[in-house]
Design a protein around this motif. Structure first.
Motif, PDB file in Angstrom:
ATOM      1  N   ASP A 272       0.833  -1.206   0.000  1.00 50.74           N
ATOM      2  CA  ASP A 272       0.000   0.000   0.000  1.00 50.74           C
ATOM      3  C   ASP A 272       0.869   1.257   0.000  1.00 50.74           C
ATOM      4  OD1 ASP A 272      -2.316  -1.442  -0.036  1.00 50.74           O
ATOM      5  OD2 ASP A 272      -2.668  -1.338   2.123  1.00 50.74           O
ATOM      6  N   LYS A 273       1.948   1.216   0.755  1.00 55.49           N
ATOM      7  CA  LYS A 273       2.856   2.362   0.813  1.00 55.49           C
ATOM      8  C   LYS A 273       3.506   2.619  -0.547  1.00 55.49           C
ATOM      9  CE  LYS A 273       6.780   4.180   3.462  1.00 55.49           C
ATOM     10  NZ  LYS A 273       7.754   3.893   4.557  1.00 55.49           N
ATOM     11  N   LYS A 274       3.950   1.543  -1.201  1.00 56.38           N
ATOM     12  CA  LYS A 274       4.568   1.679  -2.527  1.00 56.38           C
ATOM     13  C   LYS A 274       3.562   2.193  -3.549  1.00 56.38           C
ATOM     14  CE  LYS A 274       8.789   0.119  -1.791  1.00 56.38           C
ATOM     15  NZ  LYS A 274       9.990   0.951  -2.027  1.00 56.38           N
ATOM     16  N   LEU A 275       2.360   1.636  -3.537  1.00 58.54           N
ATOM     17  CA  LEU A 275       1.335   2.056  -4.490  1.00 58.54           C
ATOM     18  C   LEU A 275       0.991   3.526  -4.301  1.00 58.54           C
ATOM     19  CD1 LEU A 275      -1.091  -1.013  -4.442  1.00 58.54           C
ATOM     20  CD2 LEU A 275       0.312  -0.263  -6.354  1.00 58.54           C
ATOM     21  N   LYS A 276       0.889   3.949  -3.065  1.00 55.65           N
ATOM     22  CA  LYS A 276       0.566   5.350  -2.786  1.00 55.65           C
ATOM     23  C   LYS A 276       1.651   6.272  -3.322  1.00 55.65           C
ATOM     24  CE  LYS A 276      -0.842   8.410   0.988  1.00 55.65           C
ATOM     25  NZ  LYS A 276      -1.126   8.508   2.444  1.00 55.65           N
ATOM     26  N   GLN A 277       2.911   5.879  -3.149  1.00 55.15           N
ATOM     27  CA  GLN A 277       4.023   6.704  -3.637  1.00 55.15           C
ATOM     28  C   GLN A 277       4.000   6.816  -5.162  1.00 55.15           C
ATOM     29  OE1 GLN A 277       7.470   4.746  -2.034  1.00 55.15           O
ATOM     30  NE2 GLN A 277       7.302   5.706  -0.023  1.00 55.15           N
ATOM     31  N   ILE A 278       3.786   5.666  -5.852  1.00 54.99           N
ATOM     32  CA  ILE A 278       3.833   5.672  -7.321  1.00 54.99           C
ATOM     33  C   ILE A 278       2.654   6.438  -7.900  1.00 54.99           C
ATOM     34  CG2 ILE A 278       3.792   4.226  -9.375  1.00 54.99           C
ATOM     35  CD1 ILE A 278       5.158   2.036  -7.750  1.00 54.99           C
ATOM     36  N   VAL A 279       1.458   6.181  -7.382  1.00 55.63           N
ATOM     37  CA  VAL A 279       0.260   6.854  -7.908  1.00 55.63           C
ATOM     38  C   VAL A 279       0.352   8.359  -7.673  1.00 55.63           C
ATOM     39  CG1 VAL A 279      -2.236   7.079  -7.647  1.00 55.63           C
ATOM     40  CG2 VAL A 279      -1.201   4.809  -7.686  1.00 55.63           C
ATOM     41  N   SER A 280       0.828   8.749  -6.512  1.00 52.83           N
ATOM     42  CA  SER A 280       0.962  10.187  -6.213  1.00 52.83           C
ATOM     43  C   SER A 280       1.959  10.854  -7.154  1.00 52.83           C
ATOM     44  CB  SER A 280       1.396  10.379  -4.761  1.00 52.83           C
ATOM     45  OG  SER A 280       0.447   9.827  -3.865  1.00 52.83           O
ATOM     46  N   SER A 281       3.015  10.144  -7.510  1.00 48.16           N
ATOM     47  CA  SER A 281       4.039  10.724  -8.390  1.00 48.16           C
ATOM     48  C   SER A 281       3.534  10.924  -9.816  1.00 48.16           C
ATOM     49  CB  SER A 281       5.289   9.835  -8.406  1.00 48.16           C
ATOM     50  OG  SER A 281       5.002   8.586  -9.023  1.00 48.16           O
ATOM     51  N   LEU A 282       2.496  10.166 -10.228  1.00 47.73           N
ATOM     52  CA  LEU A 282       1.965  10.287 -11.587  1.00 47.73           C
ATOM     53  C   LEU A 282       1.011  11.467 -11.745  1.00 47.73           C
ATOM     54  CD1 LEU A 282       1.310   6.506 -12.322  1.00 47.73           C
ATOM     55  CD2 LEU A 282       3.171   7.923 -13.196  1.00 47.73           C
ATOM     56  N   ASP A 283       0.630  12.093 -10.628  1.00 51.78           N
ATOM     57  CA  ASP A 283      -0.159  13.333 -10.640  1.00 51.78           C
ATOM     58  C   ASP A 283      -1.585  13.140 -11.141  1.00 51.78           C
ATOM     59  OD1 ASP A 283      -0.354  15.996  -9.962  1.00 51.78           O
ATOM     60  OD2 ASP A 283       0.048  16.687 -11.999  1.00 51.78           O
ATOM     61  N   TYR A 284      -2.069  11.891 -11.179  1.00 50.76           N
ATOM     62  CA  TYR A 284      -3.485  11.683 -11.468  1.00 50.76           C
ATOM     63  C   TYR A 284      -4.271  11.816 -10.163  1.00 50.76           C
ATOM     64  CZ  TYR A 284      -2.260   9.847 -16.074  1.00 50.76           C
ATOM     65  OH  TYR A 284      -1.805   9.702 -17.359  1.00 50.76           O
ATOM     66  N   LYS A 285      -5.453  12.400 -10.249  1.00 50.85           N
ATOM     67  CA  LYS A 285      -6.250  12.657  -9.053  1.00 50.85           C
ATOM     68  C   LYS A 285      -7.490  11.769  -9.001  1.00 50.85           C
ATOM     69  CE  LYS A 285      -4.476  17.346  -8.819  1.00 50.85           C
ATOM     70  NZ  LYS A 285      -3.517  17.120  -9.911  1.00 50.85           N
ATOM     71  N   LEU A 286      -7.310  10.523  -9.410  1.00 51.34           N
ATOM     72  CA  LEU A 286      -8.432   9.590  -9.453  1.00 51.34           C
ATOM     73  C   LEU A 286      -8.981   9.282  -8.061  1.00 51.34           C
ATOM     74  CD1 LEU A 286      -7.026   7.087 -12.116  1.00 51.34           C
ATOM     75  CD2 LEU A 286      -8.929   8.665 -12.427  1.00 51.34           C
ATOM     76  N   ILE A 287      -8.111   9.317  -7.044  1.00 49.76           N
ATOM     77  CA  ILE A 287      -8.580   8.963  -5.697  1.00 49.76           C
ATOM     78  C   ILE A 287      -9.492  10.031  -5.110  1.00 49.76           C
ATOM     79  CG2 ILE A 287      -6.563   7.536  -5.202  1.00 49.76           C
ATOM     80  CD1 ILE A 287      -5.489   9.878  -3.537  1.00 49.76           C
ATOM     81  N   SER A 288      -9.634  11.176  -5.785  1.00 48.58           N
ATOM     82  CA  SER A 288     -10.565  12.197  -5.304  1.00 48.58           C
ATOM     83  C   SER A 288     -12.013  11.785  -5.555  1.00 48.58           C
ATOM     84  CB  SER A 288     -10.288  13.530  -5.996  1.00 48.58           C
ATOM     85  OG  SER A 288     -10.497  13.437  -7.399  1.00 48.58           O
ATOM     86  N   MET A 289     -12.211  10.729  -6.328  1.00 48.61           N
ATOM     87  CA  MET A 289     -13.547  10.228  -6.603  1.00 48.61           C
ATOM     88  C   MET A 289     -13.916   9.146  -5.591  1.00 48.61           C
ATOM     89  SD  MET A 289     -15.053   8.630 -10.136  1.00 48.61           S
ATOM     90  CE  MET A 289     -16.831   8.448 -10.339  1.00 48.61           C
ATOM     91  N   PRO A 290     -15.115   9.208  -5.005  1.00 50.52           N
ATOM     92  CA  PRO A 290     -15.533   8.179  -4.049  1.00 50.52           C
ATOM     93  C   PRO A 290     -15.484   6.788  -4.684  1.00 50.52           C
ATOM     94  CG  PRO A 290     -17.073  10.019  -4.037  1.00 50.52           C
ATOM     95  CD  PRO A 290     -16.152  10.240  -5.193  1.00 50.52           C
ATOM     96  N   GLY A 291     -14.950   5.820  -3.939  1.00 47.23           N
ATOM     97  CA  GLY A 291     -14.909   4.450  -4.443  1.00 47.23           C
ATOM     98  C   GLY A 291     -13.624   4.077  -5.147  1.00 47.23           C
ATOM     99  N   ILE A 292     -12.731   5.058  -5.347  1.00 49.71           N
ATOM    100  CA  ILE A 292     -11.440   4.778  -5.987  1.00 49.71           C
ATOM    101  C   ILE A 292     -10.333   5.000  -4.963  1.00 49.71           C
ATOM    102  CG2 ILE A 292      -9.837   5.373  -7.834  1.00 49.71           C
ATOM    103  CD1 ILE A 292     -12.102   6.217  -9.556  1.00 49.71           C
ATOM    104  N   ASP A 293      -9.672   3.928  -4.557  1.00 44.79           N
ATOM    105  CA  ASP A 293      -8.531   4.033  -3.656  1.00 44.79           C
ATOM    106  C   ASP A 293      -7.244   3.931  -4.476  1.00 44.79           C
ATOM    107  OD1 ASP A 293      -8.477   1.397  -4.399  1.00 44.79           O
ATOM    108  OD2 ASP A 293      -8.923   0.597  -2.406  1.00 44.79           O
ATOM    109  N   TYR A 294      -6.115   3.863  -3.792  1.00 41.34           N
ATOM    110  CA  TYR A 294      -4.834   3.818  -4.505  1.00 41.34           C
ATOM    111  C   TYR A 294      -4.683   2.543  -5.322  1.00 41.34           C
ATOM    112  CZ  TYR A 294      -3.077   7.973  -2.137  1.00 41.34           C
ATOM    113  OH  TYR A 294      -2.888   9.268  -1.721  1.00 41.34           O
ATOM    114  N   VAL A 295      -5.280   1.456  -4.853  1.00 44.75           N
ATOM    115  CA  VAL A 295      -5.171   0.182  -5.585  1.00 44.75           C
ATOM    116  C   VAL A 295      -5.945   0.259  -6.895  1.00 44.75           C
ATOM    117  CG1 VAL A 295      -5.610  -2.293  -5.508  1.00 44.75           C
ATOM    118  CG2 VAL A 295      -4.903  -1.093  -3.436  1.00 44.75           C
ATOM    119  N   ASN A 296      -7.211   0.710  -6.830  1.00 48.48           N
ATOM    120  CA  ASN A 296      -8.012   0.845  -8.047  1.00 48.48           C
ATOM    121  C   ASN A 296      -7.410   1.879  -8.997  1.00 48.48           C
ATOM    122  OD1 ASN A 296     -10.015  -1.076  -7.494  1.00 48.48           O
ATOM    123  ND2 ASN A 296     -11.143   0.358  -6.206  1.00 48.48           N
ATOM    124  N   ALA A 297      -6.877   2.959  -8.426  1.00 50.48           N
ATOM    125  CA  ALA A 297      -6.236   3.983  -9.264  1.00 50.48           C
ATOM    126  C   ALA A 297      -5.024   3.401  -9.990  1.00 50.48           C
ATOM    127  CB  ALA A 297      -5.824   5.174  -8.412  1.00 50.48           C
TER     128      ALA A 297
END
Length: 414
Positions: A272-297
């Protein structure tokens, strides 16, 4: 001159260790076959073999129009990823051949025939016949490929946790009749520590409420104490849980399940920590939508890849299998659900859509009011629940497309 005359067509059946390549000409004649290991030196030998066939075929053509070989692979991001990247680095033309097409080609024969050589021949034949329509092979960017593997691994860990928890429930029910009243969750940290030390009731015989209360106090971050200890001991006494045959082996199983759950929980936290780091670095804001966590993003980003390769949301919907298929004959037109497309992406969007139409378990308010109302609107129009969910998925594709296209947050005021 037809451009297909100036090519050889190499169909490759990829495997874990050994690949099989069959080369045909424009007259469907088999001109060569080569088996090679899934290693770079073997790739060099295969390419040298193909170059020899190209030289022989070029003798019948002017020097300004040499014959070149086009490669067709069923798999460019799995077992064939390494080979596909090698050929692309060598500036070779590689086409992706859908396995459904080669399978259909194999079934055209009057008698059943199946081996690596024939499978490669079918790939080569499809490559020749559909050269103008087959997509050029595209290997996922390494960062996206690794992201997909991490997210897939995390999903597998969750399935393992569910499986082990079900097995733990079965063993605990045999020893403790009211074990579900001991803790709110069977896999919470304090519960796991308790099951590991006291896998069966007989181990509690010599334990006082004070001793058990202190144990629970330490391992529950000071949430449980003497009251919970007394409840557990009274429950065991009241239900008459006693030593039963085979308790030693069951104790071993319970402790083994607990150790596995602890280990998987640790690995899951690291992922989870690794996924959060990678997704955050890509600058997509998909997790701002309800129902989308870092894994789904992570799964969405890795499966979709470069969003700019889709000119419009309709193209992404078709790619993900959420665009309806039109069947038309005469003046009659019908629409059916698309069973093709990227099934992994299709499944991800479906799971996200189910969250959008749910309500909170406590407040009973819609998680996403927009999609909740849209879902029920479709139901009032006479659609079945399955059809209504498909409509939600199709609308969800549009939202995901524009969020990734412009790297924007999810905004809804209603």
């Amino acid at each position: 001159m037809n451009k297909k005359l100036l090519h050889l067509y190499c169909g490759i059946d990829t495997h874990k260790r050994v690949h099989t390549a069959v080369i045909i000409n424009c007259f469907m004649e088999k001109v060569g076959e080569f088996n090679f290991q899934n290693t770079a030196p073997s790739f060099d030998k295969m390419l040298e073999y193909v170059k020899g066939l190209e030289s022989i075929a070029s003798r019948d053509f002017p020097k300004e129009n040499p014959v070149t070989c086009i490669f067709g692979l069923e798999d460019t991001n799995g077992l064939g990823r390494k080979l596909s990247m090698y050929l692309l680095d060598k500036q070779r033309e590689v086409r992706f051949v859908n396995s459904t097409l080669s399978s259909q080609e194999a079934k055209k024969q009057t008698s059943f025939h199946k081996d690596d050589s024939y499978d490669s021949f079918c790939v080569a034949k499809v490559l020749f016949e559909r050269l103008d329509t087959l997509p050029k092979a595209r290997t996922k960017d390494d960062s996206l490929y690794i992201l997909n593997q991490l997210a897939t691994r995390r999903y597998q860990l969750m399935r393992d946790i569910i499986s082990i928890k079900n097995q733990l429930h079965a063993q605990l029910a045999y020893h403790y009749s009211n074990y579900e009243t001991f803790f709110c969750r069977v896999d919470m940290l304090s519960a796991l520590e308790f099951w590991h030390k006291y896998p069966s009731p007989d181990l509690l015989n010599s334990t006082t409420p004070e001793e058990l209360g202190e144990f629970l106090y330490i391992h529950s971050n000071r949430n449980f104490g003497i009251d919970r200890a007394q409840h557990i001991l009274e429950s065991v006494t009241k239900t008459g849980d006693i030593e039963k045959p085979g308790f030693e082996l069951r104790n071993f199983l319970i402790q083994s399940y607990v150790d596995n759950l602890k280990h998987i929980a640790g690995e899951k936290a690291a992922l989870d920590k690794k996924l959060k780091q990678i997704v955050s670095s890509l600058d997509y804001k998909l997790i701002s939508m309800p129902g989308i966590d870092y894994v789904n993003a992570a799964l969405l980003i890795s499966e979709i890849g470069d969003i700019n390769r889709f000119p419009a949301p309709e193209n992404l919907a078709s790619y993900s299998g959420w665009a309806p298929v039109t069947y038309s004959s005469g003046q009659k037109t019908k629409h059916f659900r698309n069973s093709r497309g990227n099934r992994q992406l299709n499944s991800i969007i479906f799971r996200i859509a189910l969250v959008q139409i749910r309500t909170h378990s406590v407040t009973h308010k819609p998680i996403n009011k927009r999609f909740y109302e849209y879902f029920h609107k479709r139901l009032t129009e006479g659609k079945t629940k399955k059809q209504a969910v498909a409509c939600v998925c199709r609308k969800l594709v549009d939202v995901i497309y524009y969020m990734m296209k412009y790297k924007s947050e999810y905004r809804y005021t209603g």
